[in-house]
Design an enzyme around this catalytic site. Structure first.
Site, PDB file in Angstrom:
ATOM      1  CG  ASP A  98      -2.312   0.469   0.928  1.00 26.18           C
ATOM      2  OD1 ASP A  98      -2.442   1.485   0.223  1.00 26.18           O
ATOM      3  OD2 ASP A  98      -3.267  -0.168   1.395  1.00 26.18           O
ATOM      4  CG  ASP A 200      -4.671   5.725   0.728  1.00 26.96           C
ATOM      5  OD1 ASP A 200      -5.650   4.971   0.853  1.00 26.96           O
ATOM      6  OD2 ASP A 200      -4.548   6.802   1.356  1.00 26.96           O
ATOM      7  CD  GLU A 258      -8.645   4.697  -2.004  1.00 26.11           C
ATOM      8  OE1 GLU A 258      -9.598   4.348  -1.296  1.00 26.11           O
ATOM      9  OE2 GLU A 258      -7.626   5.255  -1.541  1.00 26.11           O
ATOM     10  CG  HIS A 330      -8.984  -0.837   3.878  1.00 30.03           C
ATOM     11  ND1 HIS A 330      -8.692  -0.935   2.536  1.00 30.03           N
ATOM     12  CD2 HIS A 330      -8.604   0.420   4.235  1.00 30.03           C
ATOM     13  CE1 HIS A 330      -8.172   0.190   2.100  1.00 30.03           C
ATOM     14  NE2 HIS A 330      -8.108   1.031   3.112  1.00 30.03           N
ATOM     15  CG  ASP A 331     -11.349   2.624   3.134  1.00 35.94           C
ATOM     16  OD1 ASP A 331     -11.054   2.598   4.342  1.00 35.94           O
ATOM     17  OD2 ASP A 331     -10.612   3.130   2.264  1.00 35.94           O
TER      18      ASP A 331
END
Length: 558
Positions: A98, A200, A258, A330-331
């Site tokens: 990440d 991210d 993302e 995870h979100d």
């Protein structure tokens, strides 16, 4: 020209703090992941994506990084990471990290170095306003996590920008020294053997340097500044520069950005191989479908709207670019609770949702526990939550905007990020086999029924259905390279489409409901081969049972 390897790959996301705890401290770690690599290899996934494991104060569960080139002791050591990488590669699985470089932690050495002050976004108070007083912030932007996007620093009399937590100051990508430091760090991980990055909020890195006010909506304390930082003026330039300085000349890497709010047209530019930016993006249109103008109201799923979104993305990136496919991460809350039926038809709907998603054109992403049909957790009060976003948004909505606590909690229970972060359910032993200690976030009580040990032992489980889906992607070229055609776009219960490559055509159909539904307009499919279904019973008279999914294959004239 041979297609890139990642077009036929399936990625599995690991949220390390919730995956497996090897030492009993209640926190998942790298050695816990190593212990379960055979489980992942047996599932058939090709790539592991690790959420952040870097040193961090853990204000936002590791997305606030204080050192980009080490491992947080919570998770282990660099030696543990190297072993994980070696063991994953030995099982023919790649590993991506990440990359969180829109912001760092306020405890990073860069932020604490006065000589690097212009590595971040610092601004004085508004003209005529006393620094540190309400309303004196440089603009009216709100943080994603609630409150102002600006934090006052009494020592210097100025404010720094943080689109997320106040402990996550935004990096100033206008400064070429920042960019080179990031690229140097990325090269360091790639030289170590890492196979790429998930980036991210990478479409946040270029801001309008004027940082103008946003439009303030009625009843809101702070404005949405997104038009001034989403897909900013230099975003394409920065990502191309990153490609040239980090990825060019390196083979077999995967890069996914993302990008909340990205449009199809922008995604075509970002993922066009000729432009040298990223391989694919995460778009958010389909996971924002249950959000209305009022953030504290739940909007029921309208299947025709979901089909329109996926259809638009499939058509838009058909000739240039590539889609990423996901329900969970995870979100996001658990998809079987969000768009399926997490009660009587949990298994059927989890399989159906996986089938409909995975056979689109694009690279599928599986989030830990999705392959088990894990569900949202029961949350009684706000004290049960651990997520900084949920806690911050609750405080702003209830204390500053006058929302009713029960109204806010209803939405957080359904959409809160902690739903995805409850510990992985490995077996029916205490704490679901995740830890021998006290878990950092309580285990979903469903673990006695929903767990990996039971799923592996049951040939009809969600887990084994996901294995079949992954195998189909690996063995049927039409899944990877076939054309996409949406069927019955106005049907509010059946999601159906075809994939065609040469003389092979696949029909994929899923019933998004607990009542039987007809497969209409399917002339010519009567003698087709049933490749996969999720109930063990072939449809009779073209009627899909509750939450049933089917995949047919036929030979057609090329």
């Amino acid at each position: 020209m041979t297609d890139p390897w990642w077009k036929s790959a399936v990625v599995y996301q690991i949220y390390p703090r919730s995956f497996a705890d090897s030492d009993g401290d209640g926190m998942g770690d790298l050695r816990g992941i190593i212990q379960h690599l055979d489980y992942l290899a047996e599932l058939g996934v090709d790539v592991l994506w690790l959420s952040p494991v870097y040193p961090s104060p853990q204000d936002d569960n590791g997305y606030d990084i204080s050192d980009y080139q080490d491992i947080d002791p919570l998770f282990g050591t660099l030696a543990d990471f190297d072993e994980l990488l070696t063991e994953a590669h030995a099982r023919s699985m790649k590993l991506i990290m990440d990359l969180v470089v829109n912001h760092s932690s306020d405890e990073h050495a860069w932020f604490r170095d006065p000589a690097k002050r212009d590595w971040y976004w610092w601004r004085p108070a508004r003209d005529g306003m006393e620094p540190g007083t309400p309303g004196a912030e440089p603009n009216n932007w709100g943080s994603v996590f609630g409150g102002s996007a600006w934090e006052y620093d009494p020592a210097t009399g100025e404010y720094f920008l943080h689109l997320f937590s106040r402990k996550q100051p935004d990096l100033n990508w206008e400064n070429p020294e920042v960019r080179e430091a990031v690229y140097e760090m990325m090269r360091w991980w790639l030289d170590r053997g890492v196979d790429g990055f998930r980036m991210d909020v990478i479409d946040h890195i270029s801001k309008d340097p004027a940082l103008p006010d946003g439009v303030l909506s009625v009843g809101q304390s702070y404005a949405n500044g997104a038009p001034h930082y989403l897909n900013g003026p230099r975003n394409h330039e920065f990502l191309h520069e990153m490609h040239e300085k980090v990825f060019a000349g390196r083979d077999a890497l995967l890069t996914v950005g993302e990008m909340p709010g990205v449009t199809v047209d922008e995604a075509k530019l970002y993922t066009d191989p000729a432009r040298g930016e990223v391989d694919m993006v995460f778009q958010f249109d389909h996971v924002w479908i249950d959000r209305g103008a009022d953030p504290w109201q739940l909007v029921p799923l309208k299947l025709t709207a979901l089909k329109a979104i996926f259809g638009r993305w499939q058509a838009g990136l058909a000739e240039v670019g590539w889609n990423s496919l996901y329900w969970n991460n995870h979100d996001q809350p658990r998809v079987v609770s969000r768009f399926g039926d997490d009660g009587d038809f949990r298994v059927e709907s989890a399989k159906m949702l996986g089938t409909v998603l995975h056979l689109h054109r694009g690279t599928p992403y599986v989030y830990q526990g999705e392959e088990l049909g894990m569900t949202n957790a029961p949350w009684d009060t706000i004290e049960d939550f651990r997520d900084i976003e949920a806690l911050g948004q609750y405080a702003q909505a209830v204390e500053k905007e006058g929302r009713r606590p029960d109204e806010v909690l209803t939405v957080l229970r359904a959409r809160g990020r902690d739903n995805a972060r409850t510990p992985m359910q490995w077996d029916s032993s205490p704490q679901a086999g995740f830890t021998t200690g006290t878990p950092w976030l309580r285990v979903n009580p469903s673990f006695s029924e929903i767990n990996a040990a039971a799923a592996v032992a049951d040939p009809d489980s969600v887990y084994h259905h996901y294995r079949k889906l992954i195998d189909l992607r690996h063995t049927e070229p039409a899944v990877v390279s076939g054309d996409f055609t949406m069927l019955a776009p106005h049907d509010e219960q059946v999601y159906a489409y075809t994939r065609r490559l040469g003389a092979t055509e696949l029909l994929v159909a899923g019933n998004f409901g607990a009542t039987p539904a007809a497969l209409d307009d399917l002339a010519g499919w009567d003698d087709a081969e049933l490749v996969l279904d999720n109930t063990g019973q072939a449809p009779s008279d073209r009627i899909l049972g509750p939450w049933q999914a089917v995949v047919y294959r036929r030979t057609v004239s090329p």
